[in-house]
Scaffold this motif. Structure first.
Motif, mmCIF file in Angstrom:
data_model
loop_
_atom_site.group_PDB
_atom_site.id
_atom_site.type_symbol
_atom_site.label_atom_id
_atom_site.label_comp_id
_atom_site.label_asym_id
_atom_site.label_seq_id
_atom_site.Cartn_x
_atom_site.Cartn_y
_atom_site.Cartn_z
ATOM 1 N N LEU A 250 -9.072 -22.859 -26.089
ATOM 2 C CA LEU A 250 -8.204 -22.005 -25.284
ATOM 3 C C LEU A 250 -6.815 -22.621 -25.155
ATOM 4 O O LEU A 250 -5.797 -21.918 -25.184
ATOM 5 N N PHE A 251 -6.768 -23.949 -25.012
ATOM 6 C CA PHE A 251 -5.463 -24.607 -24.938
ATOM 7 C C PHE A 251 -4.718 -24.504 -26.267
ATOM 8 O O PHE A 251 -3.490 -24.346 -26.290
ATOM 9 N N ALA A 252 -5.436 -24.582 -27.385
ATOM 10 C CA ALA A 252 -4.777 -24.444 -28.683
ATOM 11 C C ALA A 252 -4.114 -23.072 -28.792
ATOM 12 O O ALA A 252 -2.982 -22.951 -29.278
ATOM 13 N N ASP A 253 -4.826 -22.038 -28.346
ATOM 14 C CA ASP A 253 -4.246 -20.697 -28.305
ATOM 15 C C ASP A 253 -2.999 -20.679 -27.431
ATOM 16 O O ASP A 253 -1.977 -20.063 -27.769
ATOM 17 N N THR A 254 -3.062 -21.358 -26.292
ATOM 18 C CA THR A 254 -1.921 -21.418 -25.376
ATOM 19 C C THR A 254 -0.754 -22.174 -25.997
ATOM 20 O O THR A 254 0.411 -21.766 -25.857
ATOM 21 N N PHE A 255 -1.042 -23.279 -26.688
ATOM 22 C CA PHE A 255 0.014 -24.032 -27.360
ATOM 23 C C PHE A 255 0.805 -23.116 -28.292
ATOM 24 O O PHE A 255 2.041 -23.126 -28.304
ATOM 25 N N LEU A 256 0.071 -22.336 -29.073
ATOM 26 C CA LEU A 256 0.724 -21.477 -30.053
ATOM 27 C C LEU A 256 1.528 -20.369 -29.387
ATOM 28 O O LEU A 256 2.579 -19.961 -29.874
ATOM 29 N N ALA A 257 1.026 -19.860 -28.268
ATOM 30 C CA ALA A 257 1.735 -18.797 -27.555
ATOM 31 C C ALA A 257 2.992 -19.323 -26.870
ATOM 32 O O ALA A 257 3.961 -18.582 -26.680
ATOM 33 N N LEU A 258 2.993 -20.597 -26.480
ATOM 34 C CA LEU A 258 4.132 -21.154 -25.747
ATOM 35 C C LEU A 258 5.272 -21.586 -26.653
ATOM 36 O O LEU A 258 6.429 -21.609 -26.235
ATOM 37 N N VAL A 259 4.970 -21.961 -27.882
ATOM 38 C CA VAL A 259 5.996 -22.533 -28.750
ATOM 39 C C VAL A 259 6.948 -21.454 -29.234
ATOM 40 O O VAL A 259 6.545 -20.328 -29.549
ATOM 41 N N GLY A 260 8.232 -21.780 -29.263
ATOM 42 C CA GLY A 260 9.253 -20.830 -29.695
ATOM 43 C C GLY A 260 9.303 -20.677 -31.208
ATOM 44 O O GLY A 260 8.593 -21.365 -31.954
ATOM 45 N N VAL A 261 10.188 -19.817 -31.651
ATOM 46 C CA VAL A 261 10.263 -19.499 -33.079
ATOM 47 C C VAL A 261 10.585 -20.727 -33.916
ATOM 48 O O VAL A 261 10.034 -20.917 -35.001
ATOM 49 N N GLN A 262 11.474 -21.592 -33.435
ATOM 50 C CA GLN A 262 11.861 -22.784 -34.176
ATOM 51 C C GLN A 262 11.124 -24.036 -33.700
ATOM 52 O O GLN A 262 11.444 -25.140 -34.138
#
Length: 914
Positions: free
Chosen positions: A854-866
């Motif tokens: 679940l945290f991995a999913d959150t990491f990906l959702a939080l990171v910006g385009v660059q």
């Protein structure tokens, strides 16, 4: 009698900085009691004695120095020939055994130029040898590159950090010689320094013997070409083991200090108001424990700041510093703690310490203390600051934090050179404690629950609870932290510099880095240091950054770039303390961290307003433990009807919800160089959080998440949020009062964390530039054995059906525990239902839920385009077909920099930039 060992080396001409070796270890070396100290180890021919040879080399060295001292006074001689050729080269080759010493042209690594002057040890030991006209820490063009000035020490250190084949270096200007090691820390350089001039001028033979024994070429000689196998590395490893034992003792010391302080406040005869407040429930056991922890954090902070000499205002007079040292410092109490005659029942020492705390809260010129605020603010320990504490309890606590016994010796804990991250391992042990106030004792006592006591017996032992597991807090080895920094953060720094050549400092300070499971701040500190190194380098221009430059840059980076979230409030407190420790800038208050370091459940809350666009899903009303199926069915039906009717009637819902009106105050451009500025920043942040825009958005987010967590029972039917309430919010009508009240209460209890509301400035920029951390790996379920281990051990010890039957009987035998169990069970089930049904975790909310996924999913959702992200994952993920396929998918399709296997210390998937 226990022998005391202080931090100082005990040698007048030798000092040790940065914990490169423990100061007391030099005494071991001087006594020839360290490993590898035979004649053969020092290349002494057979038949000769080591101590006799040291005496012979003393005579040679002293003669060389006398000639150098005379020649250095002459204007007609070349300074380099005198100071380098005739003095240092002879000292190193003829006295210290560097027989292969040779001069070298400047060396290049990755297109960087290093003006190293000499090489030795099969080219594994670089040396920077210069004249007394250059101080070791002052920048000069001769040691720099591309127009930058650099100090001799800085040149040697940067070369060591750049060349992986070299670990140790020597730098000297003839009057001082330093032995330094590869060291990523820039705010606290690490080296052994010898004052050659004083040693020979005052004929300090014991100092020379220690110098010769530790700096001899045999100590640095690589074994089989491996510089990691040299004797100094073996000594350092042994010293680290000693340090680890000291750290283990510090964990015990913190626990003991908490007992002493907690009991001391409870037992003092004048503290009736405190006891009444606890008895009435106005101060809970957990609240009391948290104030005790903050008090211990204050003491740890003061020990460290005093030992590092960063506590006083730079303009503090000598008299003010002396007054503080002799009358108000922790160093004074540390020495008093050694004298048992001071362990009386008076409370004057606590009164004096309170003066120190008050001075650090508001500043005190007579003591040379600036206003720090932060940890010393009056809101941190409001109940403890008003009561009395016996001297014997305070000194016992100080003794537990300042000293530990190693065999026959009583050794002082070296806070000056202790890594701030090491406090994280101390924090790990605190999470496992279950505090208890023993009101049945006379006087009352504070301690930690033990198995025997839970069964009604007596025990002095300590029961370890499951708080560490349930809060998801884990300590990560620094080697893995550094790997993530290299793969996740450094590429962000590189492309930021490449894209912002006009104002690179501003661009770097505009980056935002987050750890969604921050714990004690290990990853955040590492990231801040790496980013600060770049900022300090750029701000110094042609000069080499000084230690003060690095500290200032680190303070700027933490203020602007660092974000962290953790579910456990104790972790948040320690994370802030760790950041404060590293960013103390003499004369300035502690920075304002509340806006960036937040307490909340990073997995439970609205990630972005798009989650609200389709309204509350019907599966939010699935009946869970303790719910009534009829009530759940009614709620589900009402929610479905309201949502369908509204979606048909309104076409603007999605667009308007997706572009919320947030109140993002520009804290980054508000200075915090004075206490007044820090307070102004705090008021601005609190005003923004209290604004209508913030409260309006939080109300909708709370309603959405509360629908999953609210108990679905007939008696609470009218208080459970549904789509009708979200529609009322959307149309500007008042939400039903009982619904708003329950949603707010659930948000506080379960610590809902709505990312776009908590960090609106990041949301408006499109996400974080770097997301990194080591999230918890636990399966999201309640373990009956762990749960009852600290609440009812007799139940936890049962097996299978017998345990389940005993749990069911709690409804009659212990209704209070039964109700708490039902609530906690429902909380975990609600969180799981939120993960599966909210739409927030599209890739991982399937099957048995694991928090790290679940945290991995959150990491990906939080990171910006660059941006880039990196996390540590559990062992076995690379061999499990389902998880392997998932992570291969996200590393190829998203910007997940790398995954690291925790146990095997290997990279599972390479860095991918897509």
């Amino acid at each position: 009698m226990a022998r005391r060992l202080d931090r100082g080396t005990g040698f007048d001409a030798i000092r040790i900085e940065g914990g490169i070796l423990p100061a007391e270890f030099l005494n071991t070396v001087a006594a020839l009691q360290a490993p590898h100290q035979t004649e053969a180890d020092y290349d002494i021919p057979s038949g000769l004695k080591l101590r006799d040879e040291i005496g012979r080399y003393w005579r040679i060295a002293h003669s060389l120095w006398q000639r150098y001292d005379e020649d250095s006074q002459r204007d007609d001689l070349d300074a380099s020939a005198v100071g380098v050729k005739r003095w240092l080269e002879h000292l190193l080759s003829r006295v210290l055994g560097f027989e292969d010493l040779q001069s070298t042209a400047p060396l290049e690594i990755d297109e960087r130029r290093f003006s190293v002057t000499h090489l030795a040890g099969d080219d594994h030991v670089p040396l920077v040898l210069t004249t007394c006209g250059h101080t070791l820490d002052k920048g000069h063009a001769a040691f720099g590159e591309e127009g930058r000035r650099r100090s001799p020490h800085g040149l040697a250190q940067e070369y060591l950090n750049a060349d992986e084949s070299c670990l140790w270096a020597v730098v000297s200007n003839g009057t001082h010689l330093r032995l330094l090691r590869d060291n990523p820390s820039l705010t606290r350089p690490a080296y052994v320094e010898v004052d050659l001039d004083r040693m020979f001028r005052e004929e300090l033979y014991p100092d020379f013997a220690a110098f010769w024994l530790i700096c001899h070429a045999s100590r640095l000689a690589p074994q089989d070409g491996d510089p990691h196998a040299c004797i100094l590395e073996a000594w350092r490893a042994q010293a680290q083991e000693t340090g680890e034992r000291a750290l283990a003792r510090l964990r015990e010391g913190v626990e003991q200090a908490l007992r002493e302080l907690g009991t001391g406040f409870l037992e003092h005869p004048t503290n009736d108001d405190l006891r009444r407040a606890i008895e009435a429930g106005n101060i809970s056991g957990d609240a009391y424990f948290q104030q005790l922890l903050r008090l211990v954090y204050r003491l740890l902070f003061l020990f460290t700041a005093e030992d590092r000499q960063v506590l006083h205002h730079p303009r503090a007079s000598t008299g003010a510093r002396k007054l503080y040292r002799d009358g108000y410092s922790l160093a004074r109490l540390r020495e008093r703690a050694l004298a048992r005659s001071s362990y009386d029942r008076h409370h004057d020492l606590w009164e004096v310490l309170q003066i120190t705390f008050t001075a650090l809260q508001g500043g005190a010129d007579p003591l040379g203390l600036p206003s720090l605020g932060g940890l010393f603010d009056t809101t941190q320990c409001p109940d403890l600051d008003r009561v009395k504490l016996p001297n014997r309890r305070l000194l016992a606590a100080i003794h537990a934090l300042a000293w530990f016994r190693s065999g026959e010796a009583l050794t002082r804990i070296n806070y000056r050179d202790m890594d701030t991250e090491e406090l994280g391992s101390v924090y790990e042990s605190l999470l496992e404690l279950v505090p208890v106030i023993r009101v049945e004792s006379a006087p009352w006592r504070f301690g930690f629950l033990s198995d025997a006591e839970q069964e009604g017996g007596e025990s002095a032992g300590t029961q370890r609870g499951s708080a560490r597991k349930t809060s998801g807090s884990y300590y990560t080895p620094d080697s893995l932290v550094q790997e993530l920094i290299k793969t996740a953060l450094e590429p962000v720094i590189e492309h930021t510099l490449a894209d912002n050549r006009d104002d690179p400092v501003a661009a770097l300070l505009a980056l935002n880095i987050v750890d969604p499971a921050a714990g004690s701040g290990h990853f955040l500190l590492a990231a801040a240091r790496r980013l600060a190194a770049e900022v300090a380098r750029l701000q110094a221009g042609a000069d080499q950054p000084t230690e003060a430059d690095y500290r200032h840059a680190l303070r700027e980076v933490v203020a602007h770039c660092i974000y962290g979230v953790d579910l456990n409030p104790l972790a948040v407190e320690l994370c802030k303390t760790a950041l404060w420790l590293e960013t103390v800038e003499p004369g300035k208050p502690l920075g304002f961290l509340d806006a960036h370091i937040r307490c909340g459940n990073a997995l439970v809350g609205v990630l972005d307003p798009g989650m609200l666009a389709e309204g509350i899903p019907d599966n939010a009303y699935k009946p869970l433990t303790g719910d009534d199926k009829k009530a759940a069915t009614q709620l589900k039906k009402a929610n479905k009807t309201a949502r369908e009717g509204f979606v048909q009637a309104s076409l603007n819902w999605n667009a308007e919800v997706a572009e919320p009106q947030l109140c993002a105050v520009d804290l980054d451009h508000m200075p915090e160089d004075t206490p007044e500025q820090v307070e102004e920043k705090r008021r601005a942040w609190e005003a923004a959080r209290a604004s209508y825009a913030c409260r309006h958005q939080r109300e909708a987010a709370d309603l959405f998440v509360a629908a999953f967590f609210a108990p679905k029972r007939l008696e609470t039917l009218e208080a459970v949020p549904t789509m009708a309430d979200l529609i009322a919010w959307r149309e500007g009508r008042a939400v039903r009062s009982q619904v708003a009240e329950l949603a707010g209460e659930l948000a506080r209890r379960h610590r809902f964390f709505h990312w776009y509301i908590e960090f609106p400035e990041v949301y408006e920029r499109g996400g974080f530039d770097c997301v990194l951390g080591n999230p918890p790996w636990d399966v999201s379920q309640l373990s009956e054995e762990e749960y009852f281990s600290t609440r009812a051990p007799s139940i936890a010890g049962l097996k299978g059906a017998r345990r389940k039957k005993a749990i069911e009987e709690l409804g009659h035998q212990n209704p209070r525990l039964w109700m708490q169990y039902q609530q906690d069970m429902q909380a975990i089930e609600s969180a799981n239902q939120f993960a599966r049904g909210s739409g927030r975790f599209p890739l991982t909310a399937h099957g048995k839920l694991n928090l790290y996924a679940l945290f991995a999913d959150t990491f990906l959702a939080l990171v910006g385009v660059q941006g880039r992200a990196g996390l540590i994952c559990p062992t076995g993920i690379a061999t499990d077909d389902s998880t392997k396929a998932y992570f291969e998918h996200i590393t190829s399709q998203y910007r997940l920099a790398a995954l690291y296997d925790f146990e095997n210390r290997e990279k599972l998937f390479p860095a991918v930039d897509s």
